[in-house]
Design a protein around this motif. Structure first.
Motif, PDB file in Angstrom:
ATOM      1  N   SER A   8       0.849  -1.190   0.000  1.00 20.03           N
ATOM      2  CA  SER A   8       0.000   0.000   0.000  1.00 20.03           C
ATOM      3  C   SER A   8       0.877   1.228   0.000  1.00 20.03           C
ATOM      4  N   CYS A   9       0.276   2.359  -0.352  1.00 14.56           N
ATOM      5  CA  CYS A   9       1.005   3.627  -0.316  1.00 14.56           C
ATOM      6  C   CYS A   9       0.006   4.763  -0.179  1.00 14.56           C
ATOM      7  N   LEU A  17       3.674   7.286   2.986  1.00 16.93           N
ATOM      8  CA  LEU A  17       3.756   6.173   3.928  1.00 16.93           C
ATOM      9  C   LEU A  17       3.454   4.909   3.133  1.00 16.93           C
ATOM     10  N   THR A  18       4.437   4.040   3.022  1.00 16.08           N
ATOM     11  CA  THR A  18       4.328   2.861   2.172  1.00 16.08           C
ATOM     12  C   THR A  18       4.556   1.597   2.994  1.00 16.08           C
ATOM     13  N   VAL A  36       7.267   2.390   5.887  1.00 19.48           N
ATOM     14  CA  VAL A  36       8.314   3.410   5.836  1.00 19.48           C
ATOM     15  C   VAL A  36       7.697   4.732   5.405  1.00 19.48           C
ATOM     16  N   PHE A  37       7.968   5.761   6.192  1.00 15.46           N
ATOM     17  CA  PHE A  37       7.578   7.117   5.828  1.00 15.46           C
ATOM     18  C   PHE A  37       8.766   7.811   5.198  1.00 15.46           C
ATOM     19  N   ALA A  79      13.174  10.225   7.451  1.00  8.77           N
ATOM     20  CA  ALA A  79      12.384   9.026   7.207  1.00  8.77           C
ATOM     21  C   ALA A  79      12.159   8.290   8.528  1.00  8.77           C
ATOM     22  N   ILE A  80      11.085   7.503   8.593  1.00 10.28           N
ATOM     23  CA  ILE A  80      10.830   6.636   9.745  1.00 10.28           C
ATOM     24  C   ILE A  80      10.468   5.250   9.232  1.00 10.28           C
ATOM     25  N   ILE A  81      11.084   4.236   9.811  1.00 10.24           N
ATOM     26  CA  ILE A  81      10.798   2.845   9.478  1.00 10.24           C
ATOM     27  C   ILE A  81      10.098   2.206  10.668  1.00 10.24           C
TER      28      ILE A  81
END
Length: 290
Positions: A8-9, A17-18, A36-37, A79-81
């Motif tokens: 999804s994205c 956000l994917t 991940v953002f 980024a955020i994971i």
């Protein structure tokens, strides 16, 4: 190297956000999912990254949906994971019997007990495999500028990953923060259960490898740590922040290096996390972009 499959994205605060999944060799060839953002600035090159570790019963979605991190991450160009909190579908007897052990509760350790060793290796999955897969996929994330944070069980994981990297001399993470972390799992009921279940050496093995309060006593390099917990946290007896701060002070780390804040009246929920998420993002941003 495992290939990513996009699930999804969504556009979010100008970025995306994917959600992805891949076959994880570290987790015994099970599907591993993560969100991940990526901020809009990632269109122009690699950006610094925060690795967020979730708590008990959480998946890769909880903090992405409720944590309140992305507005400030977008503004800071970070980024955020969001990894999952455990393997899924290993089919191990007893895996789904308890909410605080097994599915949704990997505790960010590498299991050594024969029953769990094939699949439950969340430490290596988060610290090594996930960054390698993301880099190989060409996502614009700069793992040379990485920090780690987490909540509850994930706060424990964040502290352990950070301190272990310092002790190994790798300096993988530039800073660490945690919301209501399990600071001394070898003396907490949750941690004792996890160590006795996942580790062939039980609590003694856990004390040596995965107890942040004991790990920080051995660190001899500067640290950047921020911890928040709520004074009304219903699980405060599991957290032991006082033990961690005492160990940090004895090791010579003052409030400029290890800051532990009791937030009056807050509990253990994502309402608490979301309240202080902006401060944590900005704490890391100052260090990642220095």
């Amino acid at each position: 190297m495992a290939k990513l499959e996009q699930l999804s994205c969504a556009k979010h605060f100008g970025g995306t956000l994917t959600k992805y999944k891949f076959k994880s060799g570290v987790l015994g060839n099970l599907d591993a999912k993560f969100n991940v953002f990526l901020p809009s600035s990632s269109a122009h090159g690699k950006v610094p990254v925060l690795m967020y570790l979730g708590g008990l019963t959480c998946t890769e979605d909880n903090a992405a949906q409720k944590g309140g991190f992305m507005r400030d991450a977008a503004a800071e160009g970070i980024a955020i994971i969001f990894p999952d909190t455990s393997p899924r579908g290993a089919g191990i007897q007893g895996e789904d019997d308890h909410w605080d052990f097994g599915t949704g509760a990997g505790w960010y350790v590498d299991a050594t007990h024969p029953q769990w060793i094939k699949h439950y290796k969340m430490f290596t999955h988060v610290a090594q495999e996930l960054p390698e897969v993301i880099e190989a996929a060409g996502l614009p994330v700069d793992f040379s500028r990485q920090s780690v944070l987490g909540h509850s069980m994930g706060g424990h994981g964040a502290l352990v990953l950070y301190l272990t990297s310092l002790l190994c001399g790798s300096n993988t993470y530039r800073s660490c923060s945690a919301f209501a972390p399990v600071c001394a799992p070898s003396v907490a009921p949750w941690g004792i259960k996890a160590f006795n279940g996942y580790l062939s050496g039980g609590v003694e093995e856990g004390r040596d490898k995965y107890d942040a309060t004991l790990l920080i006593e051995r660190v001899r390099t500067p640290v950047n740590i921020l911890i928040d917990y709520g004074t009304a946290d219903e699980f405060k007896h599991q957290l032991n922040p006082d033990l961690f701060i005492d160990a940090a002070r004895k090791a010579g780390f003052d409030e400029t290096q290890v800051q532990v804040r009791g937030q009056d009246g807050y509990d253990h929920s994502y309402y608490f996390v979301a309240t202080f998420a902006p401060e944590h993002v900005k704490f890391h941003a100052r260090i990642l972009k220095a």
